[in-house]
Write a protein that holds these residues in place. Structure first.
Motif, PDB file in Angstrom:
ATOM      1  N   VAL A   1       0.846  -1.196   0.000  1.00 56.27           N
ATOM      2  CA  VAL A   1       0.000   0.000   0.000  1.00 56.27           C
ATOM      3  C   VAL A   1       0.885   1.250   0.000  1.00 56.27           C
ATOM      4  O   VAL A   1       1.882   1.333   0.716  1.00 56.27           O
ATOM      5  CB  VAL A   1      -0.969   0.011   1.205  1.00 56.27           C
ATOM      6  CG1 VAL A   1      -2.042  -1.036   1.033  1.00 56.27           C
ATOM      7  CG2 VAL A   1      -0.227  -0.191   2.520  1.00 56.27           C
ATOM      8  N   GLY A   2       0.513   2.186  -0.856  1.00 54.54           N
ATOM      9  CA  GLY A   2       1.308   3.392  -1.045  1.00 54.54           C
ATOM     10  C   GLY A   2       2.180   3.329  -2.276  1.00 54.54           C
ATOM     11  O   GLY A   2       2.800   4.326  -2.656  1.00 54.54           O
TER      12      GLY A   2
ATOM     13  N   LYS B   1      -0.632   0.790  -7.647  1.00 50.79           N
ATOM     14  CA  LYS B   1      -2.069   1.024  -7.554  1.00 50.79           C
ATOM     15  C   LYS B   1      -2.654   0.560  -6.219  1.00 50.79           C
ATOM     16  O   LYS B   1      -3.880   0.520  -6.061  1.00 50.79           O
ATOM     17  CB  LYS B   1      -2.792   0.323  -8.708  1.00 50.79           C
ATOM     18  CG  LYS B   1      -2.409   0.853 -10.087  1.00 50.79           C
ATOM     19  CD  LYS B   1      -3.153   0.114 -11.187  1.00 50.79           C
ATOM     20  CE  LYS B   1      -2.773   0.657 -12.566  1.00 50.79           C
ATOM     21  NZ  LYS B   1      -3.469  -0.066 -13.643  1.00 50.79           N
ATOM     22  N   SER B   2      -1.795   0.218  -5.283  1.00 49.72           N
ATOM     23  CA  SER B   2      -2.274  -0.252  -3.982  1.00 49.72           C
ATOM     24  C   SER B   2      -2.474   0.924  -3.028  1.00 49.72           C
ATOM     25  O   SER B   2      -1.566   1.735  -2.840  1.00 49.72           O
ATOM     26  CB  SER B   2      -1.280  -1.242  -3.373  1.00 49.72           C
ATOM     27  OG  SER B   2      -1.217  -2.428  -4.140  1.00 49.72           O
ATOM     28  N   ARG B   3      -3.665   1.011  -2.433  1.00 52.69           N
ATOM     29  CA  ARG B   3      -4.006   2.123  -1.559  1.00 52.69           C
ATOM     30  C   ARG B   3      -4.887   1.672  -0.395  1.00 52.69           C
ATOM     31  O   ARG B   3      -5.688   0.754  -0.536  1.00 52.69           O
ATOM     32  CB  ARG B   3      -4.798   3.193  -2.332  1.00 52.69           C
ATOM     33  CG  ARG B   3      -4.039   3.883  -3.435  1.00 52.69           C
ATOM     34  CD  ARG B   3      -3.024   4.866  -2.888  1.00 52.69           C
ATOM     35  NE  ARG B   3      -2.370   5.594  -3.968  1.00 52.69           N
ATOM     36  CZ  ARG B   3      -1.330   5.128  -4.663  1.00 52.69           C
ATOM     37  NH1 ARG B   3      -0.831   3.931  -4.379  1.00 52.69           N
ATOM     38  NH2 ARG B   3      -0.785   5.841  -5.626  1.00 52.69           N
TER      39      ARG B   3
ATOM     40  N   LYS C   1      -7.841   3.455   1.871  1.00 48.55           N
ATOM     41  CA  LYS C   1      -8.761   4.556   1.639  1.00 48.55           C
ATOM     42  C   LYS C   1      -8.278   5.853   2.299  1.00 48.55           C
ATOM     43  O   LYS C   1      -7.971   5.873   3.488  1.00 48.55           O
ATOM     44  CB  LYS C   1     -10.147   4.187   2.167  1.00 48.55           C
ATOM     45  CG  LYS C   1     -11.226   5.169   1.777  1.00 48.55           C
ATOM     46  CD  LYS C   1     -12.587   4.673   2.252  1.00 48.55           C
ATOM     47  CE  LYS C   1     -13.689   5.638   1.826  1.00 48.55           C
ATOM     48  NZ  LYS C   1     -15.031   5.174   2.281  1.00 48.55           N
TER      49      LYS C   1
ATOM     50  N   ARG D   1      -5.560   7.378   2.220  1.00 46.74           N
ATOM     51  CA  ARG D   1      -4.190   7.429   2.738  1.00 46.74           C
ATOM     52  C   ARG D   1      -3.206   7.109   1.624  1.00 46.74           C
ATOM     53  O   ARG D   1      -3.315   6.075   0.975  1.00 46.74           O
ATOM     54  CB  ARG D   1      -4.003   6.449   3.904  1.00 46.74           C
ATOM     55  CG  ARG D   1      -4.875   6.757   5.095  1.00 46.74           C
ATOM     56  CD  ARG D   1      -4.770   5.688   6.160  1.00 46.74           C
ATOM     57  NE  ARG D   1      -3.445   5.637   6.772  1.00 46.74           N
ATOM     58  CZ  ARG D   1      -3.109   4.783   7.740  1.00 46.74           C
ATOM     59  NH1 ARG D   1      -4.004   3.920   8.179  1.00 46.74           N
ATOM     60  NH2 ARG D   1      -1.905   4.796   8.239  1.00 46.74           N
ATOM     61  N   ARG D   2      -2.237   8.002   1.420  1.00 51.16           N
ATOM     62  CA  ARG D   2      -1.209   7.755   0.408  1.00 51.16           C
ATOM     63  C   ARG D   2      -0.060   6.945   1.004  1.00 51.16           C
ATOM     64  O   ARG D   2       0.275   5.880   0.528  1.00 51.16           O
ATOM     65  CB  ARG D   2      -0.684   9.098  -0.131  1.00 51.16           C
ATOM     66  CG  ARG D   2       0.574   8.968  -1.004  1.00 51.16           C
ATOM     67  CD  ARG D   2       0.291   8.292  -2.330  1.00 51.16           C
ATOM     68  NE  ARG D   2       1.520   7.851  -2.971  1.00 51.16           N
ATOM     69  CZ  ARG D   2       1.583   7.343  -4.182  1.00 51.16           C
ATOM     70  NH1 ARG D   2       0.497   7.210  -4.900  1.00 51.16           N
ATOM     71  NH2 ARG D   2       2.722   6.944  -4.694  1.00 51.16           N
ATOM     72  N   SER D   3       0.517   7.469   2.067  1.00 51.78           N
ATOM     73  CA  SER D   3       1.657   6.800   2.703  1.00 51.78           C
ATOM     74  C   SER D   3       1.197   6.053   3.943  1.00 51.78           C
ATOM     75  O   SER D   3       0.451   6.596   4.760  1.00 51.78           O
ATOM     76  CB  SER D   3       2.735   7.819   3.085  1.00 51.78           C
ATOM     77  OG  SER D   3       3.219   8.499   1.948  1.00 51.78           O
TER      78      SER D   3
ATOM     79  N   THR E   1       6.486   8.151  -0.642  1.00 53.04           N
ATOM     80  CA  THR E   1       6.072   7.087   0.272  1.00 53.04           C
ATOM     81  C   THR E   1       7.284   6.474   0.953  1.00 53.04           C
ATOM     82  O   THR E   1       7.285   6.234   2.164  1.00 53.04           O
ATOM     83  CB  THR E   1       5.295   5.995  -0.491  1.00 53.04           C
ATOM     84  OG1 THR E   1       4.108   6.563  -1.047  1.00 53.04           O
ATOM     85  CG2 THR E   1       4.907   4.851   0.436  1.00 53.04           C
TER      86      THR E   1
END
Length: 299
Positions: free
Chosen positions: A104-105, A108-110, A112, A114-116, A202
């Motif tokens: 995540v970050g 394309k993984s995220r 909701k 939240r970027r980092s 990130t």
């Protein structure tokens, strides 16, 4: 005078943005590079997005999903495409369902809104849905590289009953050996970050919380009971070579082995790809032999 100062500031920002991008460009693979790489290949990874109310997790996989899963977790910065050489290996494709994931970050993984995501526990928790893709009768081999190694370890500690083996390559796990470089502070500049790829930002956010996050993992090492392999290079400029000593000291499991490669750098999955491949196939072939013996006894 004001115009000159503005121009000079802009020029400095541009220079540092270029320098920072150059420093880490080797760890980021563009979509264009991926398309070019697979243009002439017969077997291409299948891209899938795992979604729920809070999570979007991008994975690439090759090999039948009824084969034992090999889960690959990248470092920082990085992406699932950093494991292309493993995904492309024809022999490994025959024996494993190879799954490489964007943490995540990244990509394309995220999570909701939240970027980092700097929490190792949150990063590991986000990877739990991947285990639902294991449609084999065998447990998963989890391989984490660099900053991905402690996340892999935390993930394994959450579901040890689902894991056959943990492999940590060039691990960054000692909170007292966290390295900072000349460009580290510039990467935190909010204005400079506007000119940098999101993955770099990130990685910078992770960098400045990593030591504190690693301290939270101390109980994990002490209670890690799955078979574990730690591989470290002596010429690693990113992960201090003494990280392997930290592992030996804190991992209490008797089912742990340590491999120190004197002349190896950080990217062992590339420089020592044949060794990694042989190790993975050995695990799989050994499991096949165990299965054959059990069937023979049953008959």
């Amino acid at each position: 005078m004001l115009s000159y100062k503005f121009f000079r500031s802009g020029f400095i920002v541009l220079i540092f943005s270029v320098l920072l991008t150059s420093c880490f460009s080797r760890y980021i693979i563009s979509a264009k590079q991926v398309r070019k790489h697979y243009a002439s290949k017969e077997i291409k990874p299948e891209i899938q997005i795992i979604r729920n109310d809070t999570l979007s997790l991008c994975i690439a996989s090759v090999g039948a999903d009824t084969l034992p899963m090999l889960l690959l977790i990248h470092g920082a910065p990085g992406s699932l495409w950093g494991y292309m050489n493993i995904m492309d290996d024809a022999d490994l494709q025959k024996y494993f369902h190879i799954v490489s994931v964007d943490r995540v970050g990244y990509g394309k993984s995220r999570l909701k809104k939240r970027r980092s995501v700097t929490s190792i526990e949150t990063q590991a928790n986000a990877l739990l849905p991947v285990f639902d893709l294991n449609h084999s009768s065998q447990k998963v081999i989890v391989l984490g590289r660099s900053y991905g190694a402690p996340i892999a370890a935390k993930l394994v500690s959450m579901v040890p009953e689902k894991v056959k083996e943990l492999i940590m390559i060039s691990p960054v796990i000692d909170p007292e050996k966290e390295k900072f470089y000349w460009f580290s502070k510039w990467g935190r500049n909010s204005f400079i970050q506007l000119f940098l790829p999101g993955e770099f930002n990130t990685a910078t956010a992770e960098k400045y919380t990593h030591a504190d996050e690693l301290k939270k993992l101390l109980p994990v090492w002490q209670n890690l009971n799955v078979p574990t392999t730690v591989i470290q290079g002596g010429n690693d400029w990113i992960a201090d070579p003494s990280n392997i000593d930290f592992a030996k000291k804190h991992i209490k499991s008797r089912r742990a082995q340590y491999i120190f490669l004197n002349d190896a750098g950080h990217m062992i999955t590339f420089s020592h790809a044949p060794m990694i491949k042989e190790m993975l196939l050995r695990y799989r072939l050994f499991q096949d032999k165990i299965g054959s013996v059990q069937m023979a006894v049953g008959n």
